[in-house]
Design a protein around this motif. Sequence first.
Motif, PDB file in Angstrom:
ATOM      1  N   HIS A 195       0.836  -1.209   0.000  1.00 44.60           N
ATOM      2  CA  HIS A 195       0.000   0.000   0.000  1.00 44.60           C
ATOM      3  C   HIS A 195       0.864   1.250   0.000  1.00 44.60           C
TER       4      HIS A 195
ATOM      5  N   PRO B  22      -4.646   7.760 -15.057  1.00 46.56           N
ATOM      6  CA  PRO B  22      -3.839   6.578 -14.686  1.00 46.56           C
ATOM      7  C   PRO B  22      -2.662   6.358 -15.629  1.00 46.56           C
TER       8      PRO B  22
ATOM      9  N   LYS C 169      -3.622   2.972  -9.530  1.00 36.46           N
ATOM     10  CA  LYS C 169      -4.714   3.582 -10.299  1.00 36.46           C
ATOM     11  C   LYS C 169      -5.775   4.177  -9.381  1.00 36.46           C
ATOM     12  N   LYS C 170      -6.095   3.456  -8.307  1.00 36.27           N
ATOM     13  CA  LYS C 170      -7.124   3.921  -7.361  1.00 36.27           C
ATOM     14  C   LYS C 170      -6.685   5.206  -6.672  1.00 36.27           C
TER      15      LYS C 170
ATOM     16  N   ASN D  63      -3.472  -1.889  -9.698  1.00 40.39           N
ATOM     17  CA  ASN D  63      -4.819  -1.442  -9.315  1.00 40.39           C
ATOM     18  C   ASN D  63      -4.762  -0.450  -8.160  1.00 40.39           C
ATOM     19  N   SER D  64      -3.849  -0.680  -7.207  1.00 42.07           N
ATOM     20  CA  SER D  64      -3.725   0.236  -6.062  1.00 42.07           C
ATOM     21  C   SER D  64      -3.279   1.616  -6.519  1.00 42.07           C
TER      22      SER D  64
ATOM     23  N   GLU E 262      -6.763   8.123  -9.035  1.00 37.78           N
ATOM     24  CA  GLU E 262      -8.158   8.542  -9.222  1.00 37.78           C
ATOM     25  C   GLU E 262      -8.600   9.447  -8.081  1.00 37.78           C
ATOM     26  N   GLU E 263      -8.200   9.110  -6.841  1.00 35.64           N
ATOM     27  CA  GLU E 263      -8.539   9.945  -5.681  1.00 35.64           C
ATOM     28  C   GLU E 263      -7.906  11.332  -5.797  1.00 35.64           C
TER      29      GLU E 263
END
Length: 760
Positions: free
Chosen positions: A35, A84, A74-75, A71-72, A78-79
């Motif tokens: 993370h 991306p 990209k997320k 995926n982490s 996005e925030e």
Amino acid sequence: MEKLINNLRTGQQELAKWEGGKMAVSAVPGAGKSHSLAVAAAITINKNNLNNNRQLLIVTYTRSATASIKNSIKKILEELNLPPIGFTVQTIHGLAVNIANRHPLLSQLHLEISTLIDATPSHRIIRTTVTEWAKNHEEYYHLLLKGKNTETEESERLRRDSVLLTEVLPNFAHNVIRQIKSSGLTEYDLDTLQDDPTNPYPLMAIARGLYHEYQELMQKENLIDYDDLILGALRVLENDNARKIWQEEIFGVFEDEAQDSSPLQGKLLEILATDSDNSEVNFIRVGDPNQAINSTFTASDPLYFKLFCDQCQEIGQFFAMNQAGRSSKIIIDTANTTLKWINQQIREKFEDKSFNKLDSILPFREQEINIVDREDKQLDANPQAEGKGVEIYEPENIYQTVELISKRIIQLFNNQKAKETYNLAILVRENRQGSFLYKHLEFLKNNYNIKIQLINDINNYAHIPRQILSILQFIDCPHSREYLKNALETLQNKILIEAQDLNALSIYPEKFLYPSAIEPPQSKQTKKARNYCLKLLKSRLELPHYRLIPFISSLLEYQASELATAQKLSDKIHKQIIGNSSLKTMISTLQEIINSEKFEGVETDNQNIYTEKGQVTIMTMHKAKGLQWDYVFLPFLHENVIPGSADPYVPKSAKFLGNYNLPDITRTILRSLTHQKNSGHKNSPLTSISLASHESHQLKQGEEYRLLYVAMTRAKKLLWMSSAKKAPWRWNYFEDNGNVFQLQDSKPCSVIMMLKSVQK
């Protein structure tokens, strides 16, 4: 971005605040490194306006980890209301393929016409390498064949011949070839390392010969292996223009799981991380040397990550990510106590000043796991323990172990809410232990509606074509010693027959399959193996050849995805042999499929299969790396398994060579040469077989301790550990018939005894 950083812990924040240069981060189990790596990547992309022309490269070592990190990131982007872009996440070998494909002339790899292979000891190319070497180096081969004894009967000579050609030398070749290629050793390096004249065998000369035969065969058949990909990429980057192109495209490199890196992989990433204008190296390596559990059987070597950490510490760029919210406090305390105690035991064992390699064989880097702060943002961080949190048992035998486990599982999953909320894993050291537990815990599914899932160590289906080929070749040619032994090995690997001396069975196939009245009576285990072989031969007479693969799949007890894969394989073969269908053409086509390495199995499972709620997952400790469960059970923790016997294990079949594990010893000698070449060590590399045997054994024991540490730190709320007073001497030779009298007194793993004394 400030909010993102403030939500991170100490250690994680330093990673997210990185401005450039080299940085090493040592992250304890459960520290949330993936993370924080994703957060650091997103912040770096935003700060430096990275885009498709100048990207951040994130490298990890499995495809599943690649997808998760991608995926982490990209997320988080996005925030931050960012597109991306500006990053790429790749496996190390995927990266090497991209570099080689773009510059085929420089890489000297032509991937469109070459076949990529994974040269395991059972692979045809390794077996052919061994055969060619034995033919071209008769003097060395006969020296090995003679072993310790000069006078041998014909049957013993044939047995030794079989052991060397099918066991010892394939493992030897596999070990030394991978070590040589992954370490970047040249033939000149190998020539400089001469054999110690006191050694009974010229190991370096044998290694050079096998490596030379392997390389010639690979070139002749237009094959490449995974190490060739890295070497090809490095050849590209030796060119000034090509190197500048790649360095201008890559802003910096983040490496995950750096403890699993090899010397060449680290070199490749450091070149890519170097700025072409000012030579600054923008390189972050994140890992944990205490979780290095692959280095005694793969090319990875945690020493180089340790050295990188030391270099970064000197410039103030080393950080410890030592807070973890995964486990309850008592489990963390238990893991910390275990780590310190094991290191102390090793220190006391080698306190003699004459042993000057203490630091290199200490299993662990001194690094404690700490609980998180009270204001930490992680939900349910350091959860409340279940019961005592850590439970330790010494049942009378392995059957009582199963009883204790089943009762505790029933208590934990005693209602529907518990089944919907929690998950559980039983982690074992060997696959056979997992099969034993699965057999005796299956009743939980019918009686208590608790799902039991057995996960095999094999995470792909490349084994299925090879297993089926071994059976078909035996059916077609049962008088062949080689084919009979291969078929018996397949039956043994599938745990259908007990482990026994397969070389002795396969020397005279006719005597084994159809013993005369004057032959000595066969043992119960031998009769069982013979009956399976006779079933296979009978199938040749009773079934048409196109029904043999489904029959073999059933006999080998394939499950779910394996059955689907076998059916896909059968369909593929029969499409290719329409108009010329026979057992011979089936075998020939199957051999071509295996050689091409292009057959993919049918995947029906996903990552959730390991950690599904309400499920009892049985799997090996190795496969559990990177996963976590609410409750973790660690049975069968015996001294002869973890850390292993006091003396190096040598298979009984290879005892004629002496008390040496020649593949492991040679690998240790080559690794010593690599350390001297790449680490700036002033000590001369090992050449003595006896010293290399000692060091190899110590390294292997250290890795077993790290494996136990990894297994312990998978638990969130309950860690259950046990060591039965009576257990099989070796699980490979264990016949599960309920007879406790075949079990032997077994010493518990020393960690069990230490933790019991601490609990008191």
